[in-house]
Scaffold this motif. Structure first.
Motif, PDB file in Angstrom:
ATOM      1  N   ASP A 152      23.002  29.049 -12.332  1.00  0.00           N
ATOM      2  CA  ASP A 152      22.828  27.603 -12.471  1.00  0.00           C
ATOM      3  C   ASP A 152      24.054  26.952 -13.085  1.00  0.00           C
ATOM      4  OD1 ASP A 152      19.781  27.180 -11.894  1.00  0.00           O
ATOM      5  OD2 ASP A 152      19.885  28.946 -13.193  1.00  0.00           O
ATOM      6  N   PRO A 153      24.304  25.688 -12.713  1.00  0.00           N
ATOM      7  CA  PRO A 153      25.493  24.996 -13.223  1.00  0.00           C
ATOM      8  C   PRO A 153      25.568  24.947 -14.753  1.00  0.00           C
ATOM      9  CG  PRO A 153      24.524  23.743 -11.409  1.00  0.00           C
ATOM     10  CD  PRO A 153      23.576  24.867 -11.725  1.00  0.00           C
ATOM     11  N   TYR A 154      24.430  24.753 -15.420  1.00  0.00           N
ATOM     12  CA  TYR A 154      24.472  24.571 -16.881  1.00  0.00           C
ATOM     13  C   TYR A 154      25.045  25.792 -17.590  1.00  0.00           C
ATOM     14  CZ  TYR A 154      20.565  27.727 -17.827  1.00  0.00           C
ATOM     15  OH  TYR A 154      19.784  28.836 -17.958  1.00  0.00           O
ATOM     16  N   MET A 155      25.003  26.963 -16.912  1.00  0.00           N
ATOM     17  CA  MET A 155      25.514  28.184 -17.549  1.00  0.00           C
ATOM     18  C   MET A 155      27.002  28.085 -17.862  1.00  0.00           C
ATOM     19  SD  MET A 155      23.583  30.959 -15.139  1.00  0.00           S
ATOM     20  CE  MET A 155      21.859  31.411 -15.426  1.00  0.00           C
ATOM     21  N   ARG A 156      27.703  27.289 -17.031  1.00  0.00           N
ATOM     22  CA  ARG A 156      29.143  27.142 -17.257  1.00  0.00           C
ATOM     23  C   ARG A 156      29.420  26.594 -18.646  1.00  0.00           C
ATOM     24  NH1 ARG A 156      33.155  27.232 -18.803  1.00  0.00           N
ATOM     25  NH2 ARG A 156      35.255  26.835 -17.978  1.00  0.00           N
ATOM     26  N   GLY A 157      28.599  25.629 -19.094  1.00  0.00           N
ATOM     27  CA  GLY A 157      28.789  25.030 -20.403  1.00  0.00           C
ATOM     28  C   GLY A 157      28.649  26.044 -21.527  1.00  0.00           C
ATOM     29  N   ARG A 158      27.744  26.994 -21.339  1.00  0.00           N
ATOM     30  CA  ARG A 158      27.505  27.979 -22.399  1.00  0.00           C
ATOM     31  C   ARG A 158      28.647  28.992 -22.496  1.00  0.00           C
ATOM     32  NH1 ARG A 158      21.635  30.403 -22.894  1.00  0.00           N
ATOM     33  NH2 ARG A 158      22.431  30.651 -25.018  1.00  0.00           N
ATOM     34  N   MET A 159      29.502  29.013 -21.497  1.00  0.00           N
ATOM     35  CA  MET A 159      30.643  29.944 -21.543  1.00  0.00           C
ATOM     36  C   MET A 159      31.776  29.413 -22.414  1.00  0.00           C
ATOM     37  SD  MET A 159      30.582  31.102 -17.522  1.00  0.00           S
ATOM     38  CE  MET A 159      29.020  31.720 -16.821  1.00  0.00           C
ATOM     39  N   ASN A 160      31.724  28.120 -22.737  1.00  0.00           N
ATOM     40  CA  ASN A 160      32.709  27.534 -23.650  1.00  0.00           C
ATOM     41  C   ASN A 160      32.222  27.685 -25.083  1.00  0.00           C
ATOM     42  OD1 ASN A 160      34.135  26.600 -21.394  1.00  0.00           O
ATOM     43  ND2 ASN A 160      33.017  24.648 -21.401  1.00  0.00           N
ATOM     44  N   ASP A 161      33.146  27.796 -25.997  1.00  0.00           N
ATOM     45  CA  ASP A 161      32.764  27.927 -27.404  1.00  0.00           C
ATOM     46  C   ASP A 161      32.632  26.540 -28.024  1.00  0.00           C
ATOM     47  OD1 ASP A 161      32.076  29.004 -29.798  1.00  0.00           O
ATOM     48  OD2 ASP A 161      34.129  29.517 -30.389  1.00  0.00           O
TER      49      ASP A 161
END
Lengths: 343, 343
Positions: free
Chosen positions: B49-58
């Motif tokens: 899902d797209p939102y997972m990308r955000g969680r990859m940033n600190d």
């Protein structure tokens, strides 16, 4: 007979970017005898407000644009000096929207009588006790749903709306109120006179750099009069569930090029923010509630205000331009001088 | 004994801009014997899902960032293959958030049993009957307060959320539903399969140039999955009193430079617009209502869907990147292949 002529300021051409005096024409017209139902009103104060700039463009908006040749409409307060209407006898104080003119004659239905309370300057009906105060109240209550203890940030806080917002926010129980303004003098006024807990000069450094230090616990409610860099900086520090009451965007009113919007709009999602643009039209039903509360606060000495007054209807354009440049503290008003006009 | 090992995809380093396969590590671990209360689940489908990308940033956000070395968490559905928990016997179908792995072993409390309805593909619980569908429903109802007859514009309409939004909007009585997508094939699907009244390819020309012709009566509700140019174009055409449900901003998820925001934010004020960013956390109470209505719509044949399925847990990163590039139509899923893993 008095007030036989009316000095009127009309839109001569549409401003490109910053208006110039050449965009306006001053005209002096002889007034006809009163028709039945009409009154003649000698204005005491005429209001100049940021939103008027939008109406000078030929762009559909929430209120229609001025037509070329129109008298610039807007809030004003005066006294009836001739009357052919039973319900508005000579001497009645009236609020109206006939705008930039010293003497106005029209059907009585376009004027609203207001009580002439001893000790209460008439000019207050054009700001803190009028639409300006109502704007602040609506933004904090119906739009932002301010809750006690919350932190509020107000952009353009030394303007007519901003000085009201800070005080009303504190009276409604806000925990911390932060304001921005465009000079050291205004910044000092915000904390010393208007109850702001913190304030900064947005010309000293980018808002984005200054705001975080003043909002160590973030911001719950942002009351925006400016837009642009202020909106972007606020988005940076809004707490989860925060509300943005978008009231004005003076930063862009006189630009001919479009300015980039906030580069951090994604925070609307990650912080579950709600931004609501508003104008008063949909909230006039809150006027009685506001008037009751504001009058009480005023009577209790809780409300401070400033006026920047320019004398003479012929100087209205200068007053408007000075206001747009931020030369005012508190409400910018034109005081109408009738001395030379009285018979 | 089956499923003795677990293939797990972990965050190896934080992506800069677009993720690359090197940002992830695939690890195969031997599973310990079950502790009391634990179950072992063989996944059938894993969600990207797209939102997972955000969680990859600190960066702090509404959900905490992944730690380096973490298995990428997210929605998945599978069956219990070993159980040391009475309430989740072998064979139970379970939804969970353990993410990118083929076999997962954990306390039973971290799995939610769901009915295994004949004729209802399990994968639907990861999209149209799950969080994706709920996101569409919440955005249109609790956030945007869609009213019958209104015009809806959906950005990224051929994605998992977008295909649900169009259909639910029509079922809720929307008058006209307009969608944008990134290929001619997707545009055709929107109108032919998903009930959109109009659709356009945002790669053909600027959104701002294309949208007005498709929205002759303006837009009342904007459901935004994209942000950036789509948000700006929507602001241009929003009707007075319009609502913007800000659900995603995929346009900016993989950019390292900040992108300018909308240059027309002042329309928020002049059109009295409300923009609300939302995530599901605050709206999970609507899940039973949604499930009841959606299950009924589905049973009546009212709901179409697409899945783009990638086989093999080892291809999950590829599936995620392809989804971020828009290669999917409808929901992007990884189907877990257990053939070689069974004892």
């Amino acid at each position: 007979m008095t007030h036989e002529t009316s000095t009127q300021i009309r839109l001569a051409r549409r401003p490109e970017g910053w208006p110039t005096p050449d965009d306006f024409a001053i005209e002096r017209v002889e007034l006809d005898p009163l028709a039945p139902g009409e009154v003649r009103v000698a204005n005491e104060y005429v209001s100049v407000d940021p939103y008027m700039r939008g109406r000078m463009n030929d762009v559909p908006s929430y209120i229609p644009p001025f037509a070329l040749g129109d008298v610039i409409a807007g809030g004003a307060i005066g006294r009836v000096v001739q009357s052919a209407a039973d319900d508005l006898p000579v001497g009645t104080v009236v609020l109206h929207q006939h705008g930039w003119t010293d003497v106005v004659q029209a059907d009585a239905s376009s004027f609203r009588p207001v009580p002439d309370v001893p000790g209460l300057p008439l000019s207050l009906r054009l700001h803190i006790l009028g639409m300006t105060g109502l704007t602040a109240y609506v933004g904090l209550t119906a739009i932002a749903n301010l809750k006690p203890g919350e932190t509020v940030f107000v952009s353009g806080a030394a303007g007519a709306v901003g000085t009201a917002v800070g005080q009303i926010a504190k009276l409604l129980g806000a925990g911390r109120v932060i304001g921005s303004a465009g000079s050291a003098e205004k910044v000092a006024l915000l904390t010393e006179k208007y109850g702001y807990d913190a304030a900064f000069n947005y010309k000293d450094a980018p808002v984005r750099e200054q705001l975080p230090a003043h909002a160590p616990d973030g911001v719950d409610v942002f009351f925006d009069n400016v837009g642009g860099d202020h909106l972007e900086a606020a988005l940076d520090v809004m707490n989860t569930g925060g509300r943005l009451a978008l009231c004005g965007a003076i930063a862009g009113y006189n630009t001919t090029e479009k300015t980039p919007g906030p580069d951090n709009m994604a925070r609307m999602i990650t912080r579950s923010l709600t931004a609501t643009g508003f104008t008063l039209a949909a909230y006039l039903h809150l006027s009685p509630e506001f008037t009751e509360r504001m009058t009480a606060w005023f009577a209790e000495g809780e409300i401070a205000y400033d006026e920047t007054v320019v004398d003479g209807i012929e100087n209205t354009v200068d007053a408007f331009l000075a206001m747009m440049r931020g030369a005012n503290t508190g409400k910018m008003l034109v005081r109408v001088m009738h001395g030379g006009n009285e018979g």
